[in-house]
Scaffold this motif. Structure first.
Motif, short mmCIF file in Angstrom:
data_model
loop_
_atom_site.label_atom_id
_atom_site.label_comp_id
_atom_site.label_asym_id
_atom_site.label_seq_id
_atom_site.Cartn_x
_atom_site.Cartn_y
_atom_site.Cartn_z
N ILE A 10 34.38 39.47 28.60
CA ILE A 10 35.21 38.58 29.44
C ILE A 10 36.47 39.31 29.89
CG2 ILE A 10 36.51 36.42 29.47
CD1 ILE A 10 34.32 35.31 27.58
N ASN A 11 37.38 39.52 29.02
CA ASN A 11 38.49 40.44 29.30
C ASN A 11 39.28 40.68 28.03
OD1 ASN A 11 41.12 39.02 29.19
ND2 ASN A 11 40.22 37.74 30.80
N LEU B 102 42.47 44.06 34.60
CA LEU B 102 42.30 43.40 35.88
C LEU B 102 43.43 43.81 36.81
CD1 LEU B 102 41.40 39.64 35.41
CD2 LEU B 102 40.02 41.44 36.42
N PHE C 255 27.80 41.19 45.32
CA PHE C 255 27.55 39.85 45.81
C PHE C 255 28.62 38.89 45.31
CE2 PHE C 255 23.59 42.01 46.12
CZ PHE C 255 22.87 41.40 47.13
N GLY C 256 28.69 37.76 46.00
CA GLY C 256 29.43 36.64 45.43
C GLY C 256 30.83 36.44 45.94
N ALA D 106 27.55 35.11 42.58
CA ALA D 106 28.70 35.80 41.99
C ALA D 106 28.50 36.00 40.50
CB ALA D 106 29.98 35.01 42.25
N GLN E 273 37.20 33.84 38.14
CA GLN E 273 37.48 35.00 38.99
C GLN E 273 38.79 35.67 38.59
OE1 GLN E 273 36.78 35.97 42.69
NE2 GLN E 273 34.59 35.62 42.41
N ASN E 274 39.78 34.87 38.31
CA ASN E 274 41.08 35.42 37.93
C ASN E 274 41.61 34.58 36.78
OD1 ASN E 274 43.41 36.87 37.86
ND2 ASN E 274 44.32 35.89 39.65
N PRO E 275 41.10 34.82 35.59
CA PRO E 275 41.40 33.91 34.48
C PRO E 275 42.85 33.95 34.04
CG PRO E 275 40.23 35.84 33.70
CD PRO E 275 40.26 35.94 35.18
N ALA F 281 46.41 39.92 33.88
CA ALA F 281 45.14 39.64 33.24
C ALA F 281 44.37 40.93 33.02
CB ALA F 281 44.34 38.71 34.11
N LEU F 282 43.47 40.90 32.07
CA LEU F 282 42.69 42.10 31.79
C LEU F 282 41.21 41.84 31.98
CD1 LEU F 282 44.51 43.57 28.70
CD2 LEU F 282 44.75 44.16 31.07
N ALA F 283 40.49 42.88 32.28
CA ALA F 283 39.10 42.70 32.69
C ALA F 283 38.12 43.15 31.63
CB ALA F 283 38.85 43.48 33.97
N ALA F 284 36.88 43.04 32.00
CA ALA F 284 35.81 43.38 31.08
C ALA F 284 35.82 44.85 30.73
CB ALA F 284 34.48 43.01 31.70
#
Lengths: 677, 197
Positions: free
Chosen positions: A507-508, B38, B152-153, A49, A551-553, B30-33
């Protein structure tokens, strides 16, 4: 020892928030334990992952392609995985994408799949081989290009600005001057455009053909210009100057329809006029003009030939294509890449105009937000002395308004010479704003005086990056855009902002970071000298962080801490812990805290609610203050304009840290009143 | 027969939609890269880029081609960067409807390989996988398709998707093109692919 008691009544609760706080603290301790085993983690096989996530970031969206590739990666350490991913040509795209994110101009897709459609042209997107936002930001492009070719990532700042067409007065008619005049605008647009057919049909051919024909033919020509209209902007502007057309001539021409406008689908007001229409121009000295044209063509032709000979058409897979893009710069242009290119260029001055009312403050706000991560949060200031008032007693002298203007106005001053479209009006007796207003005489004097420093300071100008409204030694002053770029390169706050944006990109976008961890990332990014190696090391540190693995920070939690620091379970919340340690705990420390407030504590003060230890004595009884009142007092002491009550007492706290602490306390107070504290 | 497939398709569509919304609720806030939030849609260009990178062979491919130029017009409703910030990515009934239409057309175009009238050029490895799926239900091939498209993952997400497929009966549809079409459709609509993780 007396047991503290609660001042006032609070409803008991042991809710999820409390449990979550405990978990966050435990997580912090666990992270510190884990951080000491970094070496071990790097030597063990990476998890699928994490590998897939790292690949998607570092290869600009391209995950692991197959099981066999995954198996290969799993045979490597995390550090080796990152190194291999960074070796991909697509890493250059990630760097470019990050650079645009850094500048606040990120786009969806950097590389259009095909030549732009009319719809896209109409929407002003995807004009070039790279998206318009990238093509207009040669600093971002150069930096990405340098990063994948062994150069320095931090060339990002080499291209801050230059004597580009947007920033300087038009050149004289010396043809040699046009070589750079042309190419500064073109450099990255043509070499990185990949549709050869588009180039062949571009306006470059048209201009070249016309230039070699001589003025008589040019002036007689009535051939319509079509296609790639935006590419035409620079040659048309330069050719207009060569033809001797003035700005006033352009205004006249703009009012009249011509074929060039009709064949392009931009709004007519954006078109440069057609300088080749004989009805609109009659040059007084055609012989001299012919000589100019021929000399100019001599300069231009080999460069255009080099552009066309570059193997830019995609062959094979997309991967191979990008390998070509990054690895094979056109030789004839490679020398020009070392020349300065603007990010304070045409797009900047167009997007952030200098109006007759904002006096460059839009530009100043952009710089503070982009390069210093300062969103201009208004936190109250000490009342200004009368002599320190804003010229003209504008609203910027009001304490409430001054809380932003004290740093915004000095930043805006760096752009004071640049009026309409970024043109330099220094040493002129008139000044034209982007809203069309022209000032002169006493009004112009008043404009320049906006940035005069108070006499007592000993400085001539109040221009610079301002950290403290009261203590000049914390500020960095300058005069010119060159000074500003130096500040952006070297100021610790700017370096930290770059590190923070890099972490947020990877990261985000809303993740909370521990100040100590962010300081360690900043150090990794910039020490001993900022280079591509340190840039890559910083990326490596971020990608191997605990936060990246989530995964869901929880965006309010800190997952990583300064590896050198000792993290106690009762440490104040990570958003402000370092600020409190640096600026407050000298006096407010448990076991002798001034006014009973220990800002190095964060504990359950009452009924599951957390807060600072804040004791007071009444009738010989020591009690804990209500945490809501503690926060309320904290906010007051941070924002009051009364020097006798303003904290930290007799010390300076950088404005951005004060703003962070102030905002956090405000949120905490709001939660407290709503029962969440 | 056709009606039964249509009913299954609707069922799967509803399941996918609910799964997407559930995922959103779980990831909200939450927010993503790289600036995309997110739990929001990954967006038109990001999905297009993922398809081109992972499964399609044509570097000139544009997602709207599978539906028609009109889809380009609504690109900004499907999630995209505008003036440096991500907009239109918050899922709602309308943009989920648009995505469903788009993804069904894409799945249809890929599944056309079963009848040897392909509408899209696939990467050779992916085309082989599709051929295997056209011949019969092949769980190993299906797993590889998942890894290529989603990544994956997240084995748990794959298991949930695969079990849902079996429960819905899609894997037992005898008409190869229809089976592959609907399976791919559920995969494209899976929140692990369509939304920021």
């Amino acid at each position: 020892m007396l047991e503290p008691r609660l001042e006032g009544q609070m409803k008991p609760k042991h809710d999820n928030v409390t449990i979550l706080r405990h978990l966050v603290v435990l997580l912090g301790i666990l992270t510190i334990s884990l951080s000491s085993t970094t070496t071990m983690a790097q030597s063990t096989a990476a998890a699928p992952a994490w590998i897939d996530k790292a690949a998607k970031i570092l290869r600009y969206g391209e995950g692991v392609a197959s099981r066999s590739e995954m198996a290969t990666f799993q045979g490597l350490s995390e550090s080796q995985v990152i190194d291999r991913l960074m070796a991909s040509p697509r890493f250059g795209l990630m760097v470019l994408d990050f650079n645009l994110y850094y500048f606040g101009t990120k786009v969806d897709e950097l590389v259009p799949a095909s030549p732009p459609s009319q719809t896209q042209i109409g929407a002003r997107t995807n004009h070039f081989g790279f998206a318009a936002a990238a093509a207009q930001n040669p600093g971002a492009l150069t930096s990405a290009w340098q990063t994948v070719n062994g150069g320095n990532y931090f060339s990002l700042f080499d291209h801050a600005f230059s004597d580009s067409w947007a920033l300087r007065q038009p050149p004289n008619r010396d043809p040699s001057a046009y070589r750079n005049y042309f190419l500064q605008g073109w450099d990255f647009k043509f070499p990185l455009s990949y549709d050869d057919q588009q180039l062949t049909n571009s306006i470059v051919d048209f201009i070249l053909a016309k230039l070699t024909q001589g003025p008589a033919d040019i002036l007689a020509s009535n051939q319509p210009i079509d296609r790639t209209c935006l590419h035409a902007t620079f040659p048309i502007l330069a050719a207009m100057d060569l033809l001797g057309l003035s700005a006033a001539d352009r205004e006249v021409l703009k009012a009249r329809p011509n074929k060039f406008r009709m064949n392009c689908r931009f709004p007519p007001e954006d078109y440069p006029p057609d300088p080749f229409n004989p009805r609109k121009h009659d040059h007084p000295n055609k012989a001299a003009l012919a000589q100019d044209f021929r000399a100019f063509a001599t300069y231009l032709r080999p460069i255009v030939t080099a552009i066309k000979s570059w193997p830019i058409k995609a062959q094979g897979s997309e991967h191979d294509y990008f390998a070509q893009v990054w690895r094979q710069p056109p030789p004839a242009l490679s020398a020009l890449r070392s020349k300065a290119q603007p990010f304070f260029g045409e797009a900047f001055f167009r997007d952030y105009p200098n109006s007759s009312t904002n006096f460059n403050r839009k530009r100043g706000a952009y710089v503070l937000k982009t390069f210093f991560c300062d969103d201009l949060i208004p936190v109250g200031l000490a009342a200004p002395a009368a002599a320190d008032n804003h010229p003209g007693n504008l609203h910027a002298s009001d304490p409430g308004c001054r809380s932003c203007h004290f740093k915004l106005d000095p930043m805006a001053g760096f752009f004071r010479h640049h009026g309409r479209l970024g043109q330099d009006f220094s040493n002129r007796d008139t000044f034209i704003f982007d809203d069309g207003k022209v000032i002169t005489g006493s009004t112009l004097s008043h404009y320049w005086q906006s940035w005069l420093a108070p006499q007592a300071t000993g400085r001539q100008l109040n221009i610079g990056y301002i950290n403290s409204d009261t203590q000049a030694r914390y500020n960095t002053y300058g005069e010119s855009l060159e000074d500003l770029v130096t500040i952006i390169r070297t100021a610790p706050e700017a370096q930290r902002c770059l590190a923070r944006k890099l972490a947020r990109y990877i990261i985000n976008d809303e993740q909370t970071f521990d100040d100590g961890w962010m300081a360690s990332i900043t150090a990794t990014l910039t020490k001993p000298e900022p280079t591509t190696a340190t840039f890559k090391n910083a990326i490596k540190a971020i990608i191997t962080s605990t936060a990246f693995r989530q995964q869901n920070p929880n965006t309010d939690a800190c997952y990583d801490f300064d590896p050198e620091a000792t993290i106690h379970a009762d440490r104040p919340p990570c958003q402000v812990a370092e600020i409190l340690a640096d600026h407050c705990q000298m006096c407010h420390q448990e076991g002798g805290a001034a006014s009973g407030l220990a800002l190095d504590t964060w504990q359950e003060v009452v009924d599951g609610s957390f807060g600072f230890q804040h004791l007071f004595t009444e009738d010989g009884v020591v009690s804990q203050r209500n945490p809501c009142e503690t926060m309320s007092r904290l906010i007051d002491r941070l924002s009051t304009d009364d020097p006798s009550r303003r904290m930290p007492m007799m010390m300076a706290m950088p404005a951005n840290k004060r703003a962070t602490l102030f905002l956090w306390a405000q949120t905490a107070l709001k939660q407290c009143h709503s029962g969440g504290q | 027969m056709q009606r039964r497939h249509a009913n299954r398709w609707r069922l799967v569509m509803v399941i996918s939609f609910m799964a997407s919304l559930a995922s959103l609720v779980a990831a909200s806030g939450a927010l993503a890269a790289a600036g995309r939030p997110l739990g929001q849609l990954r967006g038109y260009n990001e999905i297009e880029k993922a398809l081109k990178t992972q499964i399609l062979a044509d570097p000139q491919f544009q997602l709207y081609q599978v539906f028609g130029p009109s889809y380009y017009v609504v690109q900004n409703l499907l999630g995209q960067f505008e003036s440096g910030t991500y907009q239109g990515g918050g899922p709602n009934a309308f943009n989920m409807y648009l995505w469903e239409n788009l993804m069904l057309q894409l799945a249809t175009a890929i599944a056309s390989h079963c009848t040897l009238t392909p509408n899209l050029t696939l990467q050779p490895e992916f085309q082989q996988l599709i051929s295997r799926l056209c011949q019969r239900h092949d769980s190993a091939a299906l797993n590889t398709v998942w890894l290529k498209i989603v990544g994956f993952g997240d084995d748990a997400a794959y298991s949930r998707w695969y079990q849902a497929l079996e429960r819905s009966g899609l894997t037992t549809i005898s008409a190869a093109e229809e089976r592959v079409r609907l399976i791919l459709y559920t995969l494209f609509m899976n929140p692990r692919f369509l939304l920021e993780p």
